[in-house]
Design an enzyme around this catalytic site. Sequence first.
Site, PDB file in Angstrom:
ATOM      1  N   ARG A  37       0.555  -0.989   0.292  1.00 13.95           N
ATOM      2  CA  ARG A  37       0.003  -0.006  -0.325  1.00 13.95           C
ATOM      3  C   ARG A  37       0.443   1.295   0.341  1.00 13.95           C
ATOM      4  NH1 ARG A  37      -3.486   0.893   5.055  1.00 13.95           N
ATOM      5  NH2 ARG A  37      -4.558  -1.025   4.491  1.00 13.95           N
ATOM      6  N   HIS A  83      -7.615  -4.439  -8.238  1.00 17.12           N
ATOM      7  CA  HIS A  83      -8.031  -3.467  -6.205  1.00 17.12           C
ATOM      8  C   HIS A  83      -8.839  -3.499  -5.161  1.00 17.12           C
ATOM      9  CE1 HIS A  83      -4.969  -0.390  -3.901  1.00 17.12           C
ATOM     10  NE2 HIS A  83      -6.306  -0.453  -4.079  1.00 17.12           N
ATOM     11  N   TYR A 127     -19.124  12.058 -14.279  1.00 16.33           N
ATOM     12  CA  TYR A 127     -18.550  13.308 -14.985  1.00 16.33           C
ATOM     13  C   TYR A 127     -17.369  12.913 -15.276  1.00 16.33           C
ATOM     14  CZ  TYR A 127     -22.230  14.422 -11.944  1.00 16.33           C
ATOM     15  OH  TYR A 127     -23.676  14.616 -11.302  1.00 16.33           O
TER      16      TYR A 127
END
Length: 859
Positions: A37, A83, A127
């Site tokens: 990570r 993921h 968007y």
Amino acid sequence: MSENTENQQDGRIIQINIEEQMKTAYIDYSMSVIVGRALPDVRDGLKPVHRRVLFGMNELGNNSNKPYKKSARIVGEVMGKFHPHGDASIYDTIVRMAQPWSLRYMLVDGQGNFGSVDGDMPAAMRYTEIRLQRMAEAMLEDIDKETVDFTLNFDDTLEEPTVLPTRIPNLLINGASGIAVGMATNIMPHNLSEVVDGLIAYIDNRDITIEELIKHVKAPDFPTGGIIYGYEGVKQGFETGRGRVVVRGKVNVETSKAGRERLVIYELPYQINKAALHQKIAQLADDKIIEGISEARDESDRDGMRLVIDLKREAIANVVINQLYKYSELQTSYGINNVALVKGRPRVLNLKDMLSEFVDFRHEVVVRRTRFDLRKAEEKAHILQGYLIALDHLDEVIALIRASRTPEEAKEGLMTRFELSEIQSKAILELRLQRLTGMERDKIKEEYDEVMKLIAYLKEILSDEGLRFKIIKEELEDVKKRFGDERKTEIQYLASEMRMEDIIAEEDVVITISHLGYIKRTSAYDYRQQKRGGRGALGGKTREEDYIEHLFVASTHHTMLFFTEKGRCYWLKVYEIPEGEKSGKGRAIQNLINLPTDDKIRAIIDIKDLGDKEFISSHYIVLCTANGIIKKTLLEDFSRPRQNGVNAITINEGDQLLEAKLTNGNSQIMMAIKSGRAIRFPENTVRDTGRGAIGVRGIEVDNDKDEVVGMICVNKEDETRTVLVVSEKGFGKRTDIEEYRITNRGGKGVKTINITEKTGSLIAILDVTEKDDLMITCKSGITIRMAVADIREAGRATQGVRLIRLDDSDEIAAVARLDEQEEQRLDEEAQEGMEGNEPGQDGSSAAQGEAPVDETPAE
């Protein structure tokens, strides 16, 4: 109770020490965070989430030359396949890779609202639209050629790469930051062009030092620009992997139409929120912490950042700027902590480590790619070879296929009849009829030849490491050409850490010191060359009783050793000598070094580098006095500068130091005296002594009416040098050094010039070559420069040739040798100067019909 006992006996309940369990679980968790990570891989500079996003986009064909895809589509693809964490973490990663103020080199090309430097949130992922940047595609290049290892994804249904086969040194150019368990990383972004130069320098020389690498990779380079204030922390970060870099925003001072000053902040430190800074500045003004601000407003637009601060009429702009640096985030410091995963383990890396790890990785990628290409080329050659065999026996092949009942039977028949492999037989059976035409047959032959050439080249790559590194360099240079740009962040050195040599151009300068102790440096090009016998040019304005006594050429980066007539030695860097006009008198030397008023400079030695241990331990300073004393001391004794100088020689009463020379221990020493005699003896007859010693006799001098005028040291093997002597009234000549026989030290010597009333006393002795130039300075301040080649050779006992025509009241004060002739000396200025100095135009003695040379031997 009995039930528990029974379960324990059945082995279904295991007694575990809670301390051990917590330790084991926490270590597992921490390693998962570290490796999976928070920390980037040293090879591609990516954390798993970044790598999965780029790989997922590549798998979807979301390339830079294709239309944009919705961010939500990519997030779903990455989350569902690679993921298995929150969609927010994936979208945040995508957003950051698309923000020009977050990454020095963006990896995602975004369309839509991706936030702002004011901290505004990006639009929702439904968007915005994205696609890969061309640079990200360069990071994924060759991924399908088995260049990197793949591992199973979280549910073992797909494979994902453990690292990208990047051509881009992403770890250094984009940096990384992350907090793991028990460790953190904070790697600064750098300039791609500089990093590539550093990588190529490392490939060319594996033993390169970090000091040398810093000449290529100068400092971090932030996407938001700004100024790196102070270099010591940056250098420490490069050398150790840990350091601190201070970054300031860029500020301009403007004046309004009303005459009021205002500050305009147009670049911010890295990761600073502009809106928060604006608010902070307004707060500082309201709280009266910074007094000089009347208003702060944000005038930023699509043309760029513009944070305007109006100043009060009485405010001083520089004071307000310094207060902003002190009290606001306009100056911010960042801790450098170069921690990355090397072979799966976290490691602190210096600059060379990061470069070497990337080069090693690129080498591995090139090897694996070449092996893949070789295998594919050999497979292709194998099939083409089968085609060629079939085409050579076409009728027989066709007959065999027609006679076969099934494809399998035909395949077996081909393998048996023509000794083909199964792959070749299948390829022949799948061959289209159009490839049996004559033209197509020729193409197959050409293709086979090309493939064989490729195989030979690929095998050469695998057998030649030098060729592999050449390919790596070529690919890096291509990366620089495609993606390289100029630095955005300026570097500002602090006065305490600045090496003057780094900011002062290295050039040759003429140093002049007057009789009364005024010193200056002037560009060597200010002195044009003239013909022998000319009138000369004014070399320095001096007071009536003053004149130029020392004149020589040195580089601005060298160190000057000044020796005084009382036997002291002082040090001064050439760039510390004030620059002056050619006709200026200069600055009193007492203002530069701690020279007593009753002492004066007698000799100067130019040393390139006093820190060169080998040089200073193998060279000597040879000193001589007016009374004929000579002394030799190791240069190492003069290698530790002291502000108040050191004692170089103990001078007897009535005597004074006259000359100092640098030697290698094997020279021939010549000393000349005013009455026209000179002595020559080997340097090794003078044993070296400490700085405080008196010395030994070099030449016999009648102290009442005679004195030493100079000393030269010539190497025995240098046959190009001749001895030049000059008299007070402007006469001089060159004589072969062999005309001076070697005698014992301390003798009377032999005649070196015929002294007459016309010549005046001997004033100087120098060793010269025909490539040298000569500078002659008179007590009146007149200076002339001439080529030594223009001065003819003559015997020891002659009076020589007229070098400069003097007025009756004038005499020569100093003669200096310029070690190298200027290139392109005959420029326009020199041509003009020379045209006026041709014989017959300047009233010189030669033009008036006077014999220029008197070579009659003395009585």
